[in-house]
Design a protein around this motif. Structure first.
Motif, short mmCIF file in Angstrom:
data_model
loop_
_atom_site.label_atom_id
_atom_site.label_comp_id
_atom_site.label_asym_id
_atom_site.label_seq_id
_atom_site.Cartn_x
_atom_site.Cartn_y
_atom_site.Cartn_z
N LEU A 34 -1.14 0.72 5.42
CA LEU A 34 -1.12 2.14 5.11
C LEU A 34 -1.47 2.29 3.64
CD1 LEU A 34 2.22 2.93 6.94
CD2 LEU A 34 -0.09 2.92 7.89
N VAL A 35 -2.42 3.16 3.34
CA VAL A 35 -2.98 3.27 2.00
C VAL A 35 -2.79 4.68 1.45
CG1 VAL A 35 -5.09 3.06 0.62
CG2 VAL A 35 -4.72 1.52 2.56
N GLN A 36 -2.26 4.78 0.23
CA GLN A 36 -2.22 6.05 -0.50
C GLN A 36 -3.28 5.98 -1.59
OE1 GLN A 36 1.82 6.38 -1.89
NE2 GLN A 36 2.42 7.59 -0.12
N THR A 37 -3.95 7.12 -1.81
CA THR A 37 -4.97 7.18 -2.85
C THR A 37 -4.55 8.15 -3.94
OG1 THR A 37 -6.21 8.93 -1.72
CG2 THR A 37 -6.81 6.65 -1.20
N GLU A 38 -5.26 8.08 -5.06
CA GLU A 38 -5.01 8.99 -6.17
C GLU A 38 -5.25 10.43 -5.72
OE1 GLU A 38 -7.88 7.68 -9.01
OE2 GLU A 38 -6.64 6.00 -9.69
N VAL A 39 -4.52 11.36 -6.30
CA VAL A 39 -4.73 12.77 -6.01
C VAL A 39 -6.16 13.13 -6.39
CG1 VAL A 39 -4.02 15.11 -6.61
CG2 VAL A 39 -2.30 13.32 -6.35
N GLY A 40 -6.85 13.81 -5.49
CA GLY A 40 -8.22 14.21 -5.75
C GLY A 40 -9.25 13.18 -5.35
N ARG A 41 -8.83 11.99 -5.01
CA ARG A 41 -9.75 10.93 -4.59
C ARG A 41 -9.98 11.08 -3.10
NH1 ARG A 41 -13.46 6.93 -5.90
NH2 ARG A 41 -13.05 5.08 -4.71
N ALA A 42 -11.21 11.19 -2.69
CA ALA A 42 -11.53 11.39 -1.27
C ALA A 42 -11.17 10.15 -0.48
CB ALA A 42 -13.00 11.72 -1.10
N GLY A 43 -10.30 10.32 0.52
CA GLY A 43 -9.90 9.21 1.37
C GLY A 43 -11.08 8.62 2.12
N SER A 44 -12.08 9.48 2.44
CA SER A 44 -13.23 8.98 3.19
C SER A 44 -14.02 7.94 2.41
CB SER A 44 -14.14 10.13 3.63
OG SER A 44 -14.62 10.82 2.50
N SER A 45 -14.17 8.13 1.09
CA SER A 45 -14.90 7.14 0.30
C SER A 45 -14.11 5.85 0.19
CB SER A 45 -15.25 7.68 -1.09
OG SER A 45 -14.09 7.93 -1.84
N VAL A 46 -12.78 5.96 0.09
CA VAL A 46 -11.93 4.77 0.06
C VAL A 46 -12.01 4.04 1.40
CG1 VAL A 46 -9.55 3.94 -0.13
CG2 VAL A 46 -10.39 5.68 -1.71
N ALA A 47 -11.92 4.78 2.50
CA ALA A 47 -11.99 4.18 3.84
C ALA A 47 -13.33 3.49 4.05
CB ALA A 47 -11.75 5.24 4.91
N ASP A 48 -14.41 4.12 3.58
CA ASP A 48 -15.74 3.50 3.72
C ASP A 48 -15.81 2.18 2.97
OD1 ASP A 48 -16.63 5.59 5.29
OD2 ASP A 48 -17.67 6.61 3.64
#
Length: 91
Positions: free
Chosen positions: A20-34
């Motif tokens: 399970l991954v949390q990202t920075e506020v404002g960071r698009a999860g889709s780019s992280v997932a890609d």
């Protein structure tokens, strides 16, 4: 029970985990997932809503390999603030 278990005589199943991954506020999860989806050992990386931004299904030969070869690379992705690893257990 060890992290690996045997399905049939002599056949060792891969160790799998949901990460399970949390990202920075404002960071698009889709780019992280890609980016995560391109890491060797990652089976799937999906954007989700809720307290986590991305859910990853990953596998390796064993728990040590999962941590060393997959999780360490996931945690190096820019924009990730926290991960929670949930190894799959077979009871």
């Amino acid at each position: 029970m060890t992290a690996d278990h045997r399905r049939n005589e002599g056949e060792v199943e891969m160790t799998r985990a949901y990460i399970l991954v949390q990202t920075e506020v404002g960071r698009a999860g889709s780019s992280v997932a890609d980016e995560i989806s391109r890491i060797s050992g990652v089976i799937e990386a999906d954007n989700v809503s809720g307290p986590y931004d991305v859910v990853v299904l990953a596998e390796a030969d064993n728990l040590e390999g999962l941590n060393r070869d997959v999780l360490s690379r996931i945690q190096a992705v820019t924009g990730i603030t926290r991960t929670l690893t949930c190894p799959v257990v077979h009871l």
